[in-house]
Scaffold this motif. Structure first.
Motif, PDB file in Angstrom:
ATOM      1  N   LYS A 144       0.824  -1.209   0.000  1.00 33.57           N
ATOM      2  CA  LYS A 144       0.000   0.000   0.000  1.00 33.57           C
ATOM      3  C   LYS A 144       0.861   1.263   0.000  1.00 33.57           C
ATOM      4  CE  LYS A 144      -1.972  -0.929   3.763  1.00 33.57           C
ATOM      5  NZ  LYS A 144      -2.794  -0.588   4.921  1.00 33.57           N
ATOM      6  N   ARG A 145       0.472   2.194  -0.848  1.00 38.52           N
ATOM      7  CA  ARG A 145       1.204   3.451  -0.925  1.00 38.52           C
ATOM      8  C   ARG A 145       1.048   4.260   0.366  1.00 38.52           C
ATOM      9  NH1 ARG A 145      -0.467   7.301  -5.771  1.00 38.52           N
ATOM     10  NH2 ARG A 145      -0.887   5.231  -6.632  1.00 38.52           N
ATOM     11  N   THR A 146      -0.021   3.995   1.128  1.00 42.73           N
ATOM     12  CA  THR A 146      -0.317   4.788   2.317  1.00 42.73           C
ATOM     13  C   THR A 146       0.457   4.330   3.557  1.00 42.73           C
ATOM     14  OG1 THR A 146      -2.192   3.316   2.757  1.00 42.73           O
ATOM     15  CG2 THR A 146      -2.645   5.346   1.545  1.00 42.73           C
ATOM     16  N   GLU A 147       1.137   3.195   3.486  1.00 40.30           N
ATOM     17  CA  GLU A 147       1.855   2.673   4.656  1.00 40.30           C
ATOM     18  C   GLU A 147       2.975   3.645   5.068  1.00 40.30           C
ATOM     19  OE1 GLU A 147       1.905  -0.388   7.455  1.00 40.30           O
ATOM     20  OE2 GLU A 147       0.750  -0.430   5.603  1.00 40.30           O
ATOM     21  N   LYS A 148       3.065   3.934   6.354  1.00 39.70           N
ATOM     22  CA  LYS A 148       4.061   4.894   6.848  1.00 39.70           C
ATOM     23  C   LYS A 148       5.486   4.446   6.527  1.00 39.70           C
ATOM     24  CE  LYS A 148       1.340   6.821  10.642  1.00 39.70           C
ATOM     25  NZ  LYS A 148       1.233   6.994  12.121  1.00 39.70           N
ATOM     26  N   GLN A 149       5.751   3.144   6.693  1.00 41.01           N
ATOM     27  CA  GLN A 149       7.095   2.639   6.431  1.00 41.01           C
ATOM     28  C   GLN A 149       7.477   2.807   4.964  1.00 41.01           C
ATOM     29  OE1 GLN A 149       4.853   1.208   8.323  1.00 41.01           O
ATOM     30  NE2 GLN A 149       5.738   0.057  10.024  1.00 41.01           N
ATOM     31  N   VAL A 150       6.484   2.672   4.074  1.00 35.56           N
ATOM     32  CA  VAL A 150       6.742   2.866   2.648  1.00 35.56           C
ATOM     33  C   VAL A 150       7.194   4.306   2.398  1.00 35.56           C
ATOM     34  CG1 VAL A 150       5.699   2.965   0.354  1.00 35.56           C
ATOM     35  CG2 VAL A 150       5.170   1.063   1.879  1.00 35.56           C
ATOM     36  N   GLY A 151       6.475   5.238   2.986  1.00 35.77           N
ATOM     37  CA  GLY A 151       6.832   6.642   2.824  1.00 35.77           C
ATOM     38  C   GLY A 151       8.224   6.949   3.323  1.00 35.77           C
ATOM     39  N   LEU A 152       8.577   6.348   4.453  1.00 32.81           N
ATOM     40  CA  LEU A 152       9.908   6.576   5.026  1.00 32.81           C
ATOM     41  C   LEU A 152      11.002   6.033   4.112  1.00 32.81           C
ATOM     42  CD1 LEU A 152      11.548   7.573   7.438  1.00 32.81           C
ATOM     43  CD2 LEU A 152      11.282   5.296   8.472  1.00 32.81           C
ATOM     44  N   LEU A 153      10.793   4.825   3.560  1.00 37.26           N
ATOM     45  CA  LEU A 153      11.784   4.237   2.654  1.00 37.26           C
ATOM     46  C   LEU A 153      11.995   5.113   1.423  1.00 37.26           C
ATOM     47  CD1 LEU A 153      10.761   0.467   2.740  1.00 37.26           C
ATOM     48  CD2 LEU A 153      12.884   1.444   3.612  1.00 37.26           C
ATOM     49  N   LEU A 154      10.896   5.634   0.892  1.00 34.84           N
ATOM     50  CA  LEU A 154      10.998   6.428  -0.333  1.00 34.84           C
ATOM     51  C   LEU A 154      11.587   7.814  -0.060  1.00 34.84           C
ATOM     52  CD1 LEU A 154       7.618   5.497  -2.074  1.00 34.84           C
ATOM     53  CD2 LEU A 154       9.834   4.327  -2.154  1.00 34.84           C
TER      54      LEU A 154
END
Length: 309
Positions: A244-254
């Motif tokens: 999911k694009r909305t996952e906080k961890q995804v945002g942090l990685l990007l």
């Protein structure tokens, strides 16, 4: 006495015409006749005089008519009282509360349900198979990223709860890393990471079903991950992680530039969580469903307001 048969006899006694009574009851005339015969068999006496002059109540029929009315009224009153007690009973919810999208929406839903006095929502930790807990009635609602088809086959119903856009997470040197967006067709020859934890197994079923809908079986590399640290920290090795694009961890990685994220577009490009419940529970869960709709309306209004600012 079958209470519905009693209700039908009351209507027939009022109009003394099978055709008219059946029409008012929205049933067939043969069905009404069969139900009256069943009552006569139960009481061991004729309830109606059927002759050329028309239809008349016998003495026994008049007695049943008078008492059946009181019986049906008492039954309906009792049913209303019981339904009121059922509606006041807390709604027990289990599921993926560690998921930020799910927990945020459900927290607001529980608050709205409580403030409007519609229902009390109680969150429980599941012990054992959560779907079996719903099937057995041990809990009322499961929130999970399930396959609606699978749930339907088990005799359960689903309502969409959250829907989050999918993103392909890849290493910075991956051929897809520089793309502005991709489709399912771009993933046909890619190897997708398939996590084998209880948390992600049902989510993978949605991803696999989407691949099948686009005409291919996904190539996979299975990885064990019992928590988010393992899930997002797993080496990609040239493979693709769909999440999911909305996952906080995804945002942090990007944001930190550790990995690249490419939006997935087209049909079935969202990961959807569902409210899973037994069909017979539908009426009791209406207050929960209404509260979910209120929260969604509130969020949509806030988004619209921000766009106009």
């Amino acid at each position: 006495m079958n209470i519905e048969y009693g209700r039908e006899f009351i209507e027939l006694a009022r109009c003394l015409n099978f055709t008219e009574a059946a029409g008012n009851l929205n049933i067939t005339q043969p069905a009404l006749s069969k139900h009256v015969l069943s009552l006569e068999k139960e009481f061991g006496i004729d309830l109606l005089d059927r002759d050329r002059k028309g239809l008349q109540l016998t003495e026994a029929g008049r007695i049943l008519f008078e008492n059946a009315s009181a019986m049906v009224e008492a039954y309906d009153r009792t049913k209303r009282s019981i339904n009121l007690i059922k509606s006041m009973r807390p709604i027990n919810v289990i599921g993926c509360m560690d998921d930020s999208d799910v927990s945020a929406l459900m927290s607001m839903t529980a608050m709205i349900a409580r403030e409007t006095r519609r229902a009390t929502v109680v969150f429980n930790r599941s012990v054992g198979d959560p779907i079996e807990l719903v099937e057995s009635g041990a809990c009322d609602v499961l929130i999970e990223y399930v396959s609606p088809t699978d749930m339907q086959e088990r005799g359960l119903r689903c309502r969409p709860f959250t829907a989050a856009p999918l993103i392909a997470i890849v290493g910075l040197n991956h051929p897809l890393a520089t793309a502005s967006e991709i489709t399912w067709e771009d993933l046909r020859d890619q190897t997708l990471l398939k996590f084998t934890s209880d948390v992600t197994e049902t989510s993978w079923n949605q991803i696999s079903a989407a691949c099948s809908a686009h005409g291919f079986k996904p190539k996979t590399r299975q990885v064990s991950a019992c928590n988010n640290v393992e899930f997002f920290g797993t080496p990609l090795r040239g493979d693709v992680l769909l999440w999911k694009r909305t996952e906080k961890q995804v945002g942090l990685l990007l944001e930190t530039g550790c990995r690249a994220g490419v939006p997935l577009v087209g049909e079935l490009s969202e990961l959807t969580s569902y409210l899973v419940y037994r069909p017979e529970n539908e009426q009791r869960l209406q207050p929960l469903f209404e509260s979910v709709n209120d929260v969604r309306k509130m969020l949509d209004e806030r988004k619209a307001a921000k766009r106009t600012q």
